[in-house]
Motif scaffolding. Structure first.
Motif, mmCIF file in Angstrom:
data_model
loop_
_atom_site.group_PDB
_atom_site.id
_atom_site.type_symbol
_atom_site.label_atom_id
_atom_site.label_comp_id
_atom_site.label_asym_id
_atom_site.label_seq_id
_atom_site.Cartn_x
_atom_site.Cartn_y
_atom_site.Cartn_z
ATOM 1 N N SER A 195 22.730 -1.293 -6.649
ATOM 2 C CA SER A 195 22.679 -2.683 -7.046
ATOM 3 C C SER A 195 21.427 -3.195 -6.761
ATOM 4 C CB SER A 195 23.636 -3.460 -6.417
ATOM 5 O OG SER A 195 23.641 -3.262 -4.929
ATOM 6 N N GLN A 199 18.862 -6.624 -1.731
ATOM 7 C CA GLN A 199 19.650 -7.805 -1.036
ATOM 8 C C GLN A 199 18.640 -8.208 -0.176
ATOM 9 O OE1 GLN A 199 22.651 -5.830 0.559
ATOM 10 N NE2 GLN A 199 24.006 -5.547 -1.569
ATOM 11 N N GLY A 239 18.945 -10.931 3.252
ATOM 12 C CA GLY A 239 19.816 -11.975 3.950
ATOM 13 C C GLY A 239 21.180 -11.651 4.352
ATOM 14 N N LEU A 274 17.184 -6.622 7.757
ATOM 15 C CA LEU A 274 17.616 -7.447 6.603
ATOM 16 C C LEU A 274 17.348 -7.484 5.300
ATOM 17 C CD1 LEU A 274 17.901 -10.845 8.421
ATOM 18 C CD2 LEU A 274 19.826 -9.321 7.809
ATOM 19 N N ALA A 306 17.053 -5.081 2.283
ATOM 20 C CA ALA A 306 17.414 -3.642 1.869
ATOM 21 C C ALA A 306 16.673 -3.788 0.474
ATOM 22 C CB ALA A 306 18.882 -3.681 1.808
ATOM 23 N N THR A 307 16.149 -2.319 0.344
ATOM 24 C CA THR A 307 15.539 -2.227 -1.064
ATOM 25 C C THR A 307 16.426 -1.283 -1.596
ATOM 26 O OG1 THR A 307 14.593 -0.154 0.033
ATOM 27 C CG2 THR A 307 13.122 -1.946 -0.032
ATOM 28 N N GLN A 357 26.499 -8.588 3.409
ATOM 29 C CA GLN A 357 26.217 -7.758 2.366
ATOM 30 C C GLN A 357 25.445 -6.785 2.751
ATOM 31 O OE1 GLN A 357 23.959 -10.422 -0.448
ATOM 32 N NE2 GLN A 357 25.879 -11.028 -1.409
#
Lengths: 446, 211
Positions: free
Chosen positions: B2, B5, B7, B23, B25-26, B211
């Motif tokens: 996906s 993201q 935070g 925090l 994420a690639t 998340q």
């Protein structure tokens, strides 16, 4: 008054009316009549509630006399949605789900799942040696307890009650050891990403050495009862035949594959948890039948004991070494301790987070509620479970929860061989064939 | 994967101030891995190119991650490639099928992953095939590896991927009359009613979560 002919009660007309004389059927004419029938097909529904189907397995059998012409296994009665559930729990919580799939081999489920996570995190090399040795120790103990159920229930299903008593006596001893180490007899969630949940309690290696001695002595009881036993061999030799080509096309692994003579064991072929550092033999048979698989399981017990002994030596040498990865962003902060009232939170740890260090408390809270993030990607990690290749296919999207977890369950896959093993054989032999696959429905249905 | 993201709780902008866990994420890359792939992977790729001249056309991406090789294959070429992998490259065993649902990947929402094993050479590779939600068809590999029968039924049951050519594609784990495919990401999860002022516990997919 009916005029139809009744073969069991011929009638004649008298002045008093019709008189029947019940003479019993003319058996000879009845048999010859059936013999002339083109087809005598019976469909028997065996299971899902049947003592010989190894749990809630349903077998739809098509019979011609006592010969099986077709078998259709029906599964799904124990589907619990574990794979879906894991998508809504943190990575660490996932172990408590994975351990419940195949309830006879919890340590293998946990290890496959944790090895996959560690591969994604890139910390496979950082897992401390003591943790790996404990994993090996627990897996081999678990292999014994699982094989004990396979042998005990397999024998019981074929009508031999004694082996079951001996097998479950041994299994209880192993489960007692599990309870002493983890606090639980089954479904322990003991193996965690990065290591194991806690170290062995004091004096455990001594106790396990005693256990190995006792088991080695006790295994002889079942050996004496079954190996070479005429009745047992009549029920198992040449039954449930599946050769190497059949195993390959059906993706069968584990003792069923090894009963064709191929020494395929992931512990040797692609070692994990340091299995390359242990001396043990891969047991094979070349009979492709139920008896061969039985002999393999019996002999694997001794190999597991050998591995356990080597693991205990290693553990003594590694006394006091860490059992969890050093990275505090992954290592579960809660330390458990055995208190007077059983296993619970470590009072030292509670004192630290509640009394002296605010940062420790924050760290504990963040790691327990949020968990750690796992880099995006997919991996496949396989271990040699008592039933064959158990693998976790884990997909991460970079979050604190798995995006998708799929277990390649050996029971699920191997159960497909039921038809190949038993079609054309007698109905009594399907019991032995299924028992030799050793399916665990919790693993099949997940 | 996906989108990238940032935070906690989906917060944008300021994000989290705790400095915890990096925090950001690639998302996983979408490109191919460049040669050399390392290990026996180069050999596998070479052998396949030699045995299958249409390699460049059929295989869209070759990805090596975490020490594992994944071949992304066009679905209409899947059976051809599988046969060559089995017969010429000696991948005798297919360890099953694992489905994945990526609802945000328009046009290739459904993915089927096949781990292959060569016992002769002790090698493992993975095939990945994707298809769209509107046309959820992937050719069946039961003719190539018979053991895929139940695995494809399971993937159909859980994701609704229709394996064309399967000898009997029926549900296997869920009841025959079940609606929907439970492991799809858009499958509604149930909440739990609680006996307190008519409240309910929300379904897991609707709860606030990291998340």
């Amino acid at each position: 008054m009916t005029t139809t002919f009744d073969p069991y009660a011929s009638s004649r007309e008298t002045t008093e009316g019709t008189v029947y004389s019940v003479t019993g059927g003319d058996w000879d004419s009845l048999v010859s009549e059936i013999g002339e029938a083109k087809e005598e097909r019976i469909i028997v529904n065996m299971g899902p509630q049947h003592p010989s189907t190894h749990g809630v397995l349903r077998l739809v059998l098509e019979l011609e006399g006592e010969t099986i012409t077709e078998v259709r296994p029906g599964i799904g009665y124990l589907h619990t949605g574990i794979e879906k559930n894991m998508e809504y729990r943190s990575w660490t919580q996932g172990t408590t789900f994975a351990t419940r799939m195949d309830y006879l081999s919890p340590v293998f489920n946990e290890t496959a799942y944790c090895l996959a996570i560690e591969k994604l995190l890139g910390i496979t090399e950082d897992v401390p040696e003591r943790a790996s040795v404990i994993r090996v120790l627990m897996m081999e103990l678990n292999r014994i307890s699982s094989h004990m159920v396979a042998l005990g229930t397999g024998a019981l299903e074929l009508g031999a009650m004694g082996p079951m008593f001996f097998a479950f006596r041994e299994r209880e001893m192993v489960l007692d050891a599990f309870e002493a180490i983890t606090g639980l007899r089954m479904n322990m969630a003991y193996v965690r990403p990065g290591g194991v949940q806690q170290d062995l309690p004091a004096g455990m290696t001594t106790r396990l050495r005693e256990l190995v001695k006792t088991l080695r002595k006790n295994f002889k009881d079942n050996e004496k009862l079954l190996v070479g036993n005429t009745i047992w061999m009549k029920r198992t030799v040449g039954i449930g035949y599946l050769d190497l080509a059949g195993c390959t096309t059906l993706g069968i692994t584990g003792p069923v594959l090894r009963s064709t003579g191929l020494p395929w064991d992931l512990r040797k072929m692609s070692p994990y948890c340091g299995y390359e550092n242990y001396q043990f033999d891969v047991i094979t048979a070349d009979t492709c039948d139920v008896y061969g698989r039985f002999l393999i399981r019996m002999a694997e017990l001794e190999q597991s004991l050998r591995i356990i002994e080597q693991a205990l030596d290693k553990l003594d040498a590694l006394n006091g070494a860490p059992v969890m990865v050093a990275d505090k962003k992954i290592a579960w902060p809660a330390q458990l301790a055995l208190g007077a009232d059983g296993l619970g939170n470590s009072l030292d740890h509670i004192r630290e987070i509640m009394g002296s260090s605010m940062e420790s408390l924050i760290h504990h809270f963040k790691l327990v509620t949020e968990g750690f993030r796992v880099p995006p990607g997919q991996v496949y990690a396989a271990v040699e479970s008592p039933r064959g290749e158990l693998a976790a296919h884990v997909v991460s999207d970079g979050g604190t929860r798995p995006y998708r977890v799929h277990f390649r369950e050996p029971s699920f896959n191997n159960l497909q061989a039921t038809s190949a093993m038993s079609e054309g054989g007698m109905i009594a032999d399907i019991i032995g064939a299924v028992a030799s696959i050793d399916p665990v429905m919790g693993g099949v249905d997940r | 994967m996906s989108d990238a993201q940032q935070g906690m709780f989906g917060a944008r902008g300021t994000g989290d101030t705790s400095g915890y866990g990096g925090l950001v994420a690639t998302a996983a890359g979408t490109g191919s891995t460049e040669r050399p792939f390392g290990g026996y992977f180069d050999q596998v790729a070479d052998d396949l190119e030699r045995a299958y001249p249409d390699f460049a056309d059929a295989i869209t991406r070759v990805v090596v991650e975490c020490g594992e090789l994944t071949l992304h294959i066009k679905k209409e070429r899947l059976v051809e490639v599988a046969r060559i992998l089995r017969d010429k490259l000696l991948f005798e065993m297919c360890m099953g099928v694992s489905g994945i649902h990526y609802p945000e990947r328009t046009g290739s929402e459904l993915v089927a992953v096949y781990p292959l094993l060569s016992m002769t050479k002790n090698q493992r590779i993975r095939l990945e095939v994707s298809t769209s939600d509107s046309d959820p068809h992937i050719p069946s590999l039961v003719d190539v590896w018979g053991g895929n029968n139940w695995h494809e039924r399971e993937t159909f049951d859980m994701f609704g991927i229709i394996f064309d050519g399967h000898p009997g594609l029926t549900r296997i784990l869920m009841p025959d009359d079940w609606d929907g495919h439970p492991q799809r990401k858009d499958y509604p999860l149930g909440g739990i009613a609680v006996e307190y002022k008519g409240a309910t516990t929300p379904a897991p997919s609707e709860r606030r979560s990291y998340q």
